[in-house]
Design a protein around this motif. Structure first.
Motif, PDB file in Angstrom:
ATOM      1  N   LEU A  21       0.834  -1.218  -0.008  1.00 20.15           N
ATOM      2  CA  LEU A  21       0.045  -0.061  -0.143  1.00 20.15           C
ATOM      3  C   LEU A  21       0.900   1.364  -0.146  1.00 20.15           C
ATOM      4  CD1 LEU A  21      -2.821  -1.140   2.466  1.00 20.15           C
ATOM      5  CD2 LEU A  21      -2.997  -0.589  -0.037  1.00 20.15           C
ATOM      6  N   VAL A  41      -5.016   4.007  -0.992  1.00 26.84           N
ATOM      7  CA  VAL A  41      -5.060   4.058   0.381  1.00 26.84           C
ATOM      8  C   VAL A  41      -6.264   4.289   0.933  1.00 26.84           C
ATOM      9  CG1 VAL A  41      -4.129   6.352   0.767  1.00 26.84           C
ATOM     10  CG2 VAL A  41      -3.457   4.660   2.127  1.00 26.84           C
ATOM     11  N   GLY A  42      -6.309   3.711   2.356  1.00 23.38           N
ATOM     12  CA  GLY A  42      -7.879   3.913   2.843  1.00 23.38           C
ATOM     13  C   GLY A  42      -7.770   5.188   3.686  1.00 23.38           C
ATOM     14  N   TRP A 135      -5.875  -7.391   5.818  1.00 26.14           N
ATOM     15  CA  TRP A 135      -4.983  -6.095   5.520  1.00 26.14           C
ATOM     16  C   TRP A 135      -3.649  -6.435   5.459  1.00 26.14           C
ATOM     17  CZ3 TRP A 135      -2.592  -2.749   9.874  1.00 26.14           C
ATOM     18  CH2 TRP A 135      -2.028  -1.718   9.415  1.00 26.14           C
ATOM     19  N   TYR A 219     -12.330   1.316  12.153  1.00 22.71           N
ATOM     20  CA  TYR A 219     -13.283   1.954  11.198  1.00 22.71           C
ATOM     21  C   TYR A 219     -14.578   2.005  11.694  1.00 22.71           C
ATOM     22  CZ  TYR A 219      -9.895   1.150   7.628  1.00 22.71           C
ATOM     23  OH  TYR A 219      -8.475   1.278   6.812  1.00 22.71           O
ATOM     24  N   LYS A 251      -9.292   7.108  11.426  1.00 19.80           N
ATOM     25  CA  LYS A 251     -10.294   7.326  10.588  1.00 19.80           C
ATOM     26  C   LYS A 251     -11.556   7.993  11.143  1.00 19.80           C
ATOM     27  CE  LYS A 251      -7.783   3.748   9.627  1.00 19.80           C
ATOM     28  NZ  LYS A 251      -6.522   3.291   8.922  1.00 19.80           N
ATOM     29  N   PHE A 347     -13.872   0.040   1.876  1.00 22.10           N
ATOM     30  CA  PHE A 347     -13.153  -0.821   1.048  1.00 22.10           C
ATOM     31  C   PHE A 347     -14.061  -1.861   0.245  1.00 22.10           C
ATOM     32  CE2 PHE A 347      -9.928   0.017   4.151  1.00 22.10           C
ATOM     33  CZ  PHE A 347      -9.132   0.943   3.488  1.00 22.10           C
ATOM     34  N   ARG A 373      -8.417  -4.439  -4.458  1.00 23.14           N
ATOM     35  CA  ARG A 373      -9.152  -3.734  -3.418  1.00 23.14           C
ATOM     36  C   ARG A 373      -9.277  -2.185  -4.058  1.00 23.14           C
ATOM     37  NH1 ARG A 373      -6.995  -1.461   2.064  1.00 23.14           N
ATOM     38  NH2 ARG A 373      -6.377   0.328   0.862  1.00 23.14           N
TER      39      ARG A 373
HETATM   40  C1  LMR Z   1      -5.150   0.877   4.301  1.00 23.99           C
HETATM   41  O1  LMR Z   1      -5.639  -0.285   4.444  1.00 23.99           O
HETATM   42  O2  LMR Z   1      -5.247   1.747   3.120  1.00 23.99           O
HETATM   43  C2  LMR Z   1      -4.932   1.951   5.541  1.00 23.99           C
HETATM   44  O3  LMR Z   1      -5.430   1.128   6.645  1.00 23.99           O
HETATM   45  C3  LMR Z   1      -3.981   2.658   5.459  1.00 23.99           C
HETATM   46  C4  LMR Z   1      -2.582   1.491   5.709  1.00 23.99           C
HETATM   47  O4  LMR Z   1      -1.782   2.084   6.784  1.00 23.99           O
HETATM   48  O5  LMR Z   1      -2.373   0.501   5.047  1.00 23.99           O
END
Ligand code: LMR
Length: 397
Positions: A21, A41-42, A135, A219, A251, A347, A373
């Protein structure tokens, strides 16, 4: 005869596979095309594609600037009032359980690392059951404390659904003392969350097998609602004697780079929990000594003030509403995207092969993770139609 060992220095370091990521962020930043769409990125973005600082955060920062009298050390547990104020939010009806203790950590990552440090100290032979997919930073954190990872199936990419039976089978075959890593809500990377009945089943098996549930909740408030998103954590706390919760405010307070999180640990007695927390504090001291103060102090100011607290809930609901509105818009674009409307959080995972993802990146400047994703609120409102057109064309192959 003496042999001289070859000197080893920094130049002898092997290459390292950097985080996928973080690599994606760098690639996207380097792309100069004006039409680029960053769904990698999240990070929450509003309809204009910005990640604004919350109004309540601005107010809390002003209050902090006016009232903070000292920046002297707080200790390895950080801001104690911050962790206390999070208890009803994260633990719900278990907030007053004295067998549960918590402390501030540098983001959810810090909480995860500390929680796994604690497991590794207590039982280095514990295996960590991790859903596939998860993740991408979960396995490296677990590897760093040298715990073994065992995967259980979680998600069927083509169907957009949870492989619940296989998941239950995977959990049922674990040994007492093994750890079940679970996503509290807004599953990253798939968006496919367990419903209440499924949480109940998972709690039953985890309890029966005497596993330790380790819940990563990063989240909360982005899915069904702040309370609703806490259901899994609370069920595990009701069912199990030993539970670990790694929480993030990055977040839901939109304070990503300030690194604001917490770790909660439950054991069978207040005494055992105090001992566990002494270990946790010692590990924290070794790794970062004390967590950064600013973001947690602001979150504490918000949560400690009835008006700011209420205002935060309104801003959080606005972020959640955008997430869910974009989900519905994407879901209605094509029957093959309908699953996106049934999922939660930032996501979803598109049923695309890596080559298709790379082609979207190359031809259309659309940046999503290699796994397919994507961040549903990574794009602005104005970019949604082009995104769906390109994705549908990719699905048509
Ligand atoms: C993500 O999954 O995009 C977020 O949690 C940012 C990260 O640190 O990976």
């Amino acid at each position: 005869m003496l042999t001289t060992a070859k000197a080893r220095g920094l130049a002898d370091l092997p290459p390292v596979q950097s985080d996928s990521l973080l690599q994606l962020i760098a690639l996207c930043n380097a792309d100069q095309r004006a039409e680029k769409i960053d769904v990698g990125v999240g990070v929450f973005r509003d309809g204009q594609g910005r990640t604004p600082i919350l109004q309540v955060m601005k107010q809390a920062e002003a209050i902090l600037r006016e009232t903070q009298e000292s920046k002297a050390y707080l200790g390895s547990a950080g801001d104690k009032r911050f962790a206390e104020l999070l208890r009803p939010i994260v633990l719900g009806e278990h907030a007053d359980d004295e067998r549960i203790a918590g402390l501030q950590t540098p983001g959810g990552c810090g909480a995860l690392r500390l929680g796994f440090e604690l497991i590794a100290t207590a039982n280095p032979r514990a295996r960590v059951l991790v859903g596939a997919p998860t993740w991408p930073n979960h396995p490296p954190i677990i590897n760093a404390v040298r715990l073994e990872i065992a995967e259980y199936p979680y998600y069927e990419k083509g169907q957009g659904s949870i492989r619940f039976e296989s998941m239950m089978h995977g959990l049922s075959s674990a040994q007492a003392g093994d750890v079940a890593l679970l996503h509290g809500c807004c599953h990253n990377p798939t968006g496919a969350d367990l419903d209440e009945a499924q949480w109940r089943e998972v709690a039953r098996v985890v309890c029966e097998r005497r596993l330790i549930p380790f819940i990563d909740i990063a989240y909360q408030g982005f899915g069904r609602g702040l309370e609703e998103d806490g259901v899994g954590v609370r069920m595990m706390l009701a069912a199990c004697e030993e539970v670990i919760v790694a929480q993030s405010c990055d977040k839901n307070f939109s304070c990503y780079r300030d690194r604001v999180g917490s770790l909660f640990v439950k054991t069978g007695s207040a005494e055992a929990t105090a001992t566990a927390m002494a270990h946790v504090s010692q590990r924290a001291r070794e790794m970062w000594s004390m967590p950064p103060d600013h973001g947690a102090a602001c979150a504490r100011i918000i949560l400690d003030d009835a008006q700011l607290h209420a205002d935060w809930l309104v801003e959080l609901a606005a972020m959640r509403d955008r997430i869910n509105a974009v989900r519905q818009r994407l879901a209605s674009a094509d029957p093959r995207l309908a699953f996106i409307g049934r999922q939660f959080g930032m996501f979803s995972m598109l049923p695309l092969a890596k080559e298709q993802v790379l082609k979207l990146r190359e031809d259309e400047a659309i940046y999503m993770a290699d796994s397919g994703r994507f961040n549903v609120v990574g794009m602005s409102d104005a970019q949604i139609d082009r995104f769906t057109t390109c994705v549908v064309a990719a699905l048509d192959g």
